[in-house]
Design an enzyme around this catalytic site. Structure first.
Site, PDB file in Angstrom:
ATOM      1  N   TYR A 287      10.903   7.838  -0.195  1.00  0.00           N
ATOM      2  CA  TYR A 287      10.679   7.350   1.279  1.00  0.00           C
ATOM      3  C   TYR A 287      11.946   7.104   1.800  1.00  0.00           C
ATOM      4  O   TYR A 287      12.216   6.647   2.898  1.00  0.00           O
ATOM      5  CB  TYR A 287       9.717   6.340   1.360  1.00  0.00           C
ATOM      6  CG  TYR A 287       8.410   6.823   0.852  1.00  0.00           C
ATOM      7  CD1 TYR A 287       7.504   7.477   1.751  1.00  0.00           C
ATOM      8  CD2 TYR A 287       7.735   6.334  -0.339  1.00  0.00           C
ATOM      9  CE1 TYR A 287       6.363   7.869   1.501  1.00  0.00           C
ATOM     10  CE2 TYR A 287       6.634   6.816  -0.464  1.00  0.00           C
ATOM     11  CZ  TYR A 287       5.920   7.706   0.293  1.00  0.00           C
ATOM     12  OH  TYR A 287       4.432   7.752  -0.097  1.00  0.00           O
TER      13      TYR A 287
ATOM     14  N   HIS B 191      10.449   6.362   8.862  1.00  0.00           N
ATOM     15  CA  HIS B 191       9.829   5.002   8.444  1.00  0.00           C
ATOM     16  C   HIS B 191      10.622   3.908   8.002  1.00  0.00           C
ATOM     17  O   HIS B 191      10.202   2.797   7.988  1.00  0.00           O
ATOM     18  CB  HIS B 191       8.298   5.407   7.864  1.00  0.00           C
ATOM     19  CG  HIS B 191       7.093   4.819   8.587  1.00  0.00           C
ATOM     20  ND1 HIS B 191       7.156   4.457   9.736  1.00  0.00           N
ATOM     21  CD2 HIS B 191       5.889   4.983   8.138  1.00  0.00           C
ATOM     22  CE1 HIS B 191       5.947   4.042  10.139  1.00  0.00           C
ATOM     23  NE2 HIS B 191       5.200   4.477   8.862  1.00  0.00           N
TER      24      HIS B 191
ATOM     25  N   TYR C 159       4.256  -1.365   0.940  1.00  0.00           N
ATOM     26  CA  TYR C 159       3.876   0.122   1.445  1.00  0.00           C
ATOM     27  C   TYR C 159       3.775  -0.566   2.899  1.00  0.00           C
ATOM     28  O   TYR C 159       3.167  -1.543   3.080  1.00  0.00           O
ATOM     29  CB  TYR C 159       2.918   0.885   1.213  1.00  0.00           C
ATOM     30  CG  TYR C 159       3.246   1.741  -0.185  1.00  0.00           C
ATOM     31  CD1 TYR C 159       4.013   2.869   0.016  1.00  0.00           C
ATOM     32  CD2 TYR C 159       2.909   1.247  -1.351  1.00  0.00           C
ATOM     33  CE1 TYR C 159       4.505   3.535  -1.240  1.00  0.00           C
ATOM     34  CE2 TYR C 159       3.226   1.866  -2.716  1.00  0.00           C
ATOM     35  CZ  TYR C 159       4.152   2.772  -2.656  1.00  0.00           C
ATOM     36  OH  TYR C 159       4.734   3.528  -3.638  1.00  0.00           O
TER      37      TYR C 159
ATOM     38  N   ASN D 186       1.731   0.028   5.718  1.00  0.00           N
ATOM     39  CA  ASN D 186       0.464  -0.370   6.213  1.00  0.00           C
ATOM     40  C   ASN D 186      -0.102  -1.729   5.823  1.00  0.00           C
ATOM     41  O   ASN D 186      -0.999  -2.354   6.354  1.00  0.00           O
ATOM     42  CB  ASN D 186      -0.808   0.765   6.018  1.00  0.00           C
ATOM     43  CG  ASN D 186      -0.167   1.904   6.595  1.00  0.00           C
ATOM     44  OD1 ASN D 186       0.751   2.196   7.490  1.00  0.00           O
ATOM     45  ND2 ASN D 186      -1.147   2.922   6.427  1.00  0.00           N
TER      46      ASN D 186
ATOM     47  N   ASP E 200      11.056   1.147  12.678  1.00  0.00           N
ATOM     48  CA  ASP E 200      11.064   2.375  13.346  1.00  0.00           C
ATOM     49  C   ASP E 200      10.559   2.506  14.869  1.00  0.00           C
ATOM     50  O   ASP E 200       9.372   1.630  14.948  1.00  0.00           O
ATOM     51  CB  ASP E 200      10.791   3.372  12.573  1.00  0.00           C
ATOM     52  CG  ASP E 200       9.461   3.445  12.183  1.00  0.00           C
ATOM     53  OD1 ASP E 200       8.729   4.189  12.583  1.00  0.00           O
ATOM     54  OD2 ASP E 200       9.148   2.630  11.214  1.00  0.00           O
TER      55      ASP E 200
ATOM     56  N   ASN F 237       1.662   0.731  12.487  1.00  0.00           N
ATOM     57  CA  ASN F 237       0.958   0.247  11.422  1.00  0.00           C
ATOM     58  C   ASN F 237       1.563  -1.089  10.948  1.00  0.00           C
ATOM     59  O   ASN F 237       1.013  -1.914  10.411  1.00  0.00           O
ATOM     60  CB  ASN F 237       0.516   1.294  10.419  1.00  0.00           C
ATOM     61  CG  ASN F 237      -0.551   2.190  11.168  1.00  0.00           C
ATOM     62  OD1 ASN F 237      -1.038   1.938  12.108  1.00  0.00           O
ATOM     63  ND2 ASN F 237      -0.755   3.405  10.408  1.00  0.00           N
TER      64      ASN F 237
END
Length: 195
Positions: free
Chosen positions: A21, A26, A71, A73, A98, A119
């Site tokens: 990632y 993100h 993570y 969320n 972001d 989120n």
């Protein structure tokens, strides 16, 4: 010891852990906090409150740099635990995230607000039970077409051309974070909104 179980500010960069990632849209919050650490010649490598953290001196304040490892969320879990442990109220938790409503290369400083569909911000608002925390939003561009899946978009990498614009935006976002600490949100917004 310089730092005990309290600090004046937290700067939280949002993102997802793991190399897969690292360069995604993100993860610009992580990248901005990493730049602040790089400028201070430190590493954000202390595991605390389900986050990578580092206590630093920045703009005359004791500041906890935070990269939640829960993570995106579930970012709020980590932020809540760190804020309770270090006794930092929401208005002194600066979140870097972001934003798909801003073009790549632009940033926006806000004193507070809703999650706007993000989120990570939604999780922080839910867990802190407050949306009154300042933030620096970093533009990652809108989906290329309405049918494009939003999750796929924010988990996609930037193009080489976008990376050039993004580098300047991350520089501005780091500078804006320092300005928030130094002179407050209105000053940072005045200097950096629209850049």
């Amino acid at each position: 010891m310089l730092f005990q179980k309290s600090c004046e500010w937290m700067i939280v960069g949002l993102g997802n852990p793991g190399e897969a990632y690292a360069r995604t849209r993100h993860n610009v919050g992580f990248r901005t906090v990493d730049l602040l650490a790089q400028r201070l010649d430190v590493k954000i490598d202390r595991v605390k409150c389900k986050a990578l953290t580092r206590l630093v001196e920045l703009a005359g304040h004791k500041v906890l740099l935070v990269k939640p490892q829960t993570y995106m969320n579930a970012s709020g879990q980590s932020v809540l635990w760190a804020s309770q442990y270090y006794k930092v109220p929401p208005e002194r938790i600066l979140v870097l995230s972001d934003d798909i409503s801003l073009p790549v290369g632009r940033i926006r400083v806000r004193a507070q607000g809703s999650a706007g569909g993000h989120n990570g911000l939604k999780s922080i608002i839910a867990d802190l039970k407050s949306q009154e925390f300042p933030r620096v939003k970093i533009g990652v561009g809108a989906k290329p077409c309405p049918e494009y899946d939003l999750a796929d978009w924010v988990l996609s990498n930037f193009t080489a051309q976008e990376e050039k614009a993004l580098k300047e935006a991350i520089d501005h976002a780091a500078d804006a974070a320092v300005e928030v600490l130094r002179a407050g949100v209105p000053s940072a917004a005045s200097r950096f909104n629209g850049k």
